[in-house]
Write an enzyme that holds these catalytic residues in place. Structure first.
Site, PDB file in Angstrom:
ATOM      1  N   ILE A 167       7.850   7.093  -8.442  1.00 28.12           N
ATOM      2  CA  ILE A 167       6.881   7.864  -9.232  1.00 28.12           C
ATOM      3  C   ILE A 167       7.083   9.362  -9.072  1.00 28.12           C
ATOM      4  CG2 ILE A 167       4.984   8.155  -7.558  1.00 28.12           C
ATOM      5  CD1 ILE A 167       4.646   6.903 -11.205  1.00 28.12           C
ATOM      6  N   GLU A 187       0.522   1.186 -14.548  1.00 24.59           N
ATOM      7  CA  GLU A 187       0.732   0.256 -13.443  1.00 24.59           C
ATOM      8  C   GLU A 187      -0.356  -0.815 -13.399  1.00 24.59           C
ATOM      9  OE1 GLU A 187       1.509   0.328  -8.568  1.00 24.59           O
ATOM     10  OE2 GLU A 187       1.075   2.195  -9.663  1.00 24.59           O
ATOM     11  N   ARG A 232      -7.551  -2.750  -8.848  1.00 27.91           N
ATOM     12  CA  ARG A 232      -9.007  -2.599  -8.958  1.00 27.91           C
ATOM     13  C   ARG A 232      -9.587  -3.714  -9.820  1.00 27.91           C
ATOM     14  NH1 ARG A 232     -11.145   2.849 -11.106  1.00 27.91           N
ATOM     15  NH2 ARG A 232     -13.061   1.963 -10.244  1.00 27.91           N
ATOM     16  N   ARG A 263      19.243   7.999  -8.201  1.00 27.56           N
ATOM     17  CA  ARG A 263      18.891   6.730  -7.565  1.00 27.56           C
ATOM     18  C   ARG A 263      20.015   5.703  -7.575  1.00 27.56           C
ATOM     19  NH1 ARG A 263      14.999   8.726  -4.493  1.00 27.56           N
ATOM     20  NH2 ARG A 263      13.310   9.669  -5.714  1.00 27.56           N
TER      21      ARG A 263
END
EC number: 2.1.1.148
Length: 301
Positions: free
Chosen positions: A111, A120, A124, A223
Site C-alpha cells: 500500500i 480492501e 469490520r 517489487r
C-alpha cells in the site's frame, strides 16, 4: 490457494460469458481475465478488467507529440523511445484492475504505492478466514548482517522447525481467540471491528487494486527486483507474466530499460570514464561512500 464457492462460481460464470465489443482488446490479456494465478500458500492474483493495449500507448504518444514522432518508423520503436526517455503519460492510457489475495504484512508494504485505487476486504463487516501465510523452509532466513531490511543465511534443522512451529501455533491461537471473542453463543460477543485487532500480520486479506500501466511498471521495477522481499516479489513476478502477455511491446521495453537496466550517478559515470582510460580507481579515490561503491561494484559482477 483457497477460493470461496462464491468466487469460484463468479469466475466460472464470467469465463463462460462472451461479449462483443468495439473497444480494443489484447488477445494475450483475454486469456488471463478472471483466471486465478496462485501465489504463496493461499494467495492469488487475477485480472478483473483492463483497458488499452500497445496501440493505445502509441496512439496517445502521437497525439501528444504530433510530428515529433514521425522519425520513429514503427510502434515498437516509438514505445522503446518513450521508455528510454522516461515519457510516462502515454503509458498511463492503459489500466488494469486486479483482485489480489495476500497476507496483511505484504499488503501494508504494497500500500506504500499510493498511485492506485484500492478497495480492501473489510474485517469490520465480515469475518476473516482461518488462513495464514507460513513460509516454506527455503524462505526462512536470519537477519542480514549487511542490509537492515533484508535476509541473510537460511535457518536449518531444529532452528527452522522451531520457528515454523511458533508461527503456526501463534497464528492458530490468535484465530481461536478471535473466534471466541466473536461468539454469539450465550454472550454478546465483541464487535468485529475490535476483535480483528488480535489477528496476526500473516492472516490473509483481499483487495481490488486498479492502476495505470506507468505506475504498474514503477511497482514492478521495485517489487520484482531481486532485492525485494520474497513474498511481495512472488506477486510482482506473477503480475510481470500477465503484463508481458497484455502489452508485449511495452513490457519488452520495460524489461530492457528498467528491469534489466541500471541508473548510474555522475560519480559512477566518472569512475567508468577513468577506468576506460586505464586508470586504477578504488573506493578510496572514487569519491563514493562505501555503500555507493558496493552497489556500483555489484552491477559489474
Amino acid at each position: 490457494m483457497t477460493l470461496t464457492p462464491e468466487q469460484q462460481a463468479e469466475i466460472a460464470e464470467a469465463r463462460a460469458t462472451s461479449r462483443s465489443t468495439l473497444r480494443a482488446t489484447s488477445e494475450g490479456m483475454e486469456k488471463h481475465l478472471y483466471t486465478a494465478h496462485e501465489v504463496l500458500d493461499h494467495g492469488l492474483v487475477r485480472v478483473i478488467d483492463y483497458m488499452g493495449d500497445d496501440a493505445a500507448i502509441t496512439q496517445a504518444a502521437r497525439v501528444s507529440y504530433g510530428r515529433g514522432t514521425k522519425a520513429v518508423q514503427n510502434d515498437e520503436g516509438l514505445i522503446r523511445y518513450l521508455m528510454r526517455h522516461w515519457h510516462s503519460t502515454p503509458f498511463e492510457m492503459c489500466e488494469v484492475k486486479f483482485h489480489v489475495k495476500l497476507p496483511v504484512f505484504v499488503a501494508r508494504q504494497w500500500i506504500r504505492h499510493r498511485t492506485a485505487n484500492v478497495n480492501e476486504y473489510s474485517a469490520r463487516y465480515s469475518i476473516l478466514d482461518r488462513e495464514f501465510y507460513i513460509p516454506a523452509p527455503e524462505h526462512l532466513a536470519a537477519q542480514s548482517t549487511v542490509n537492515n531490511q533484508g535476509r541473510g543465511e537460511l535457518l536449518e534443522g531444529e532452528e527452522a522447525a522451531r520457528v515454523l512451529d511458533i508461527l503456526r501455533d501463534d497464528a492458530m491461537r490468535s484465530y481461536d481467540h478471535y473466534e471466541d471473542m466473536l461468539s454469539q453463543e450465550g454472550q454478546k460477543g465483541l464487535a468485529r471491528e475490535l476483535a480483528r485487532m488480535n489477528l496476526p500480520a500473516n492472516v490473509y486479506t483481499q483487495w481490488y487494486w486498479k492502476v495505470d500501466l506507468h505506475n504498474l511498471f514503477h511497482f514492478l521495477r521495485l517489487r520484482a527486483d531481486a532485492h525485494a522481499q520474497y513474498e511481495i516479489r512472488a506477486y510482482a513476478e506473477t503480475m510481470c507474466g500477465i503484463v508481458r502477455d497484455w502489452v508485449p511491446l511495452a513490457y519488452g521495453a520495460f524489461e530492457d530499460y528498467r528491469l534489466g537496466g541500471v541508473t548510474l550517478s555522475g560519480k559512477a559515470i566518472e569512475v567508468l570514464k577513468r577506468r576506460l582510460k586505464g586508470e586504477s580507481v578504488t573506493q578510496e579515490n572514487s569519491g563514493m561512500s562505501k555503500g555507493e561503491w558496493r552497489e556500483f561494484e555489484g552491477v559489474w559482477r
